[in-house]
Scaffold this active site. Sequence first.
Site, PDB file in Angstrom:
ATOM      1  N   ASP A  66       0.930  -1.146  -0.154  1.00 14.26           N
ATOM      2  CA  ASP A  66       0.082  -0.073   0.127  1.00 14.26           C
ATOM      3  C   ASP A  66       1.107   1.130   0.034  1.00 14.26           C
ATOM      4  O   ASP A  66       1.721   1.415   0.692  1.00 14.26           O
ATOM      5  CB  ASP A  66      -0.856   0.174   1.163  1.00 14.26           C
ATOM      6  CG  ASP A  66      -2.167  -1.143   1.165  1.00 14.26           C
ATOM      7  OD1 ASP A  66      -2.257  -1.934   0.353  1.00 14.26           O
ATOM      8  OD2 ASP A  66      -2.843  -0.771   1.939  1.00 14.26           O
ATOM      9  N   HIS A 105       5.464  -6.805   0.146  1.00 13.53           N
ATOM     10  CA  HIS A 105       4.964  -7.938  -0.340  1.00 13.53           C
ATOM     11  C   HIS A 105       5.726  -8.250  -1.821  1.00 13.53           C
ATOM     12  O   HIS A 105       6.267  -7.443  -2.469  1.00 13.53           O
ATOM     13  CB  HIS A 105       3.646  -7.899  -0.996  1.00 13.53           C
ATOM     14  CG  HIS A 105       2.774  -7.922   0.515  1.00 13.53           C
ATOM     15  ND1 HIS A 105       2.016  -8.846   1.302  1.00 13.53           N
ATOM     16  CD2 HIS A 105       2.363  -6.748   1.219  1.00 13.53           C
ATOM     17  CE1 HIS A 105       1.425  -8.408   2.283  1.00 13.53           C
ATOM     18  NE2 HIS A 105       1.827  -6.884   2.187  1.00 13.53           N
ATOM     19  N   SER A 160       8.687   4.766   4.633  1.00 11.30           N
ATOM     20  CA  SER A 160      10.049   4.381   3.861  1.00 11.30           C
ATOM     21  C   SER A 160       9.352   4.064   2.547  1.00 11.30           C
ATOM     22  O   SER A 160       8.315   4.227   2.133  1.00 11.30           O
ATOM     23  CB  SER A 160      10.667   3.186   4.557  1.00 11.30           C
ATOM     24  OG  SER A 160      12.174   3.259   4.039  1.00 11.30           O
TER      25      SER A 160
END
Length: 386
Positions: A203, A262, A353
């Site tokens: 996200d 991911h 980050s």
Amino acid sequence: MTSLPLHEADMKPKQSITATNLPAHTQDPAVVAASLNKLVDQSAQHADVRHGIHAPMHRLAELPFVHKLIPGLERLATEAHVGNYVIDRKTGQRFWESMPIYPRLGMHLLFYGGEQRKILHNKSIESILEELSVRQGRIYDSPESVKSIPSFIETYTIALDELLEPDPTKYPTMNEFFYRRLKPAARPVENADIPGAICSAADCRLVVYPSVDLAKKFWIKGNEFTIPHLLGVPPDSAQARAFEGAAVAAFRLAPADYHRFHSPLDGTVGEITDIPGQYYTVNPQAVNEPGFDVFTANKRAVLYLTHAASGKQVAFVAIGAMLVGSIRWTGGARKGGAVARGDELGHFAYGGSTVVCLFPAGLVAFDEDLVRNSSGEEPVETYVKV
């Protein structure tokens, strides 16, 4: 970040970061560093995150502690918006993300403390930012930090119904909530039936470029940004040659995002290389600054993934940033293991980050809307989900 609707954002100009647009008494980098220290201390003492490092710039007039700490800063925030425009991919609408106070002050140190490398108690900018990052991580690892979770949820409008553990009181620390897990069905992978396809790694706020040259033209303005520097390898190495002309995707995670990342592909987990570095902010205004190379200067870890459909390696670079305590690998630590698109590779402890992925030339064709947003007259990030 906290967001503003477009009609409200367009009422004020966007502030350009300069040496003189902080209040006069605050322009000294030593004063800015001392203010950041006090804000971090405040995050340990005050339950409301908006009274410390997460004070949103557009709400400063409502925050007396910040007035006392940096008198005059609230007037600056009433004259201009401090942050960035983002396009929501789901709706196609542009909105404004207001910057928290800590990266705004961090950028002043980064841009205008360079001539005073030793700025506070004979410490360098780099050592001060590292100390602040480590200290903030410890604060949010402590059991007392749970008092900050409710205000963090409210500040960033975090949806609890998609969390694996939706009860905020069940998290033992603020950091545990920061890298919270989602329900397994919360982020179904699009186009899962298309072999070889690529998905978002997080996200995030995303920019994509078909080549490194285009990335440097439109987004990453640091003069020293190169693939060998990013990967921490010699220019004549096999890794550097494998990514000549590579396509680039930069996935920036803001404080509101759940901080797990991911696999963007179906493939196999390879080696991880840890690269020491700094703790500079990765806000777009820092990435877009010609004099700094935050991606290649910051602490980072490079994971090599083998793409199942092509057999080619993809470089997955997790980059730490200001107030980020660590990069932690989960599925990405299982060398030789198989991963599918959307499988968890790891998470960032407290902060905000970026992940940068390098795809060998010709491997990926990015969707047209992402390329258009990233390479327009005024390049802008696209808000996407995993």
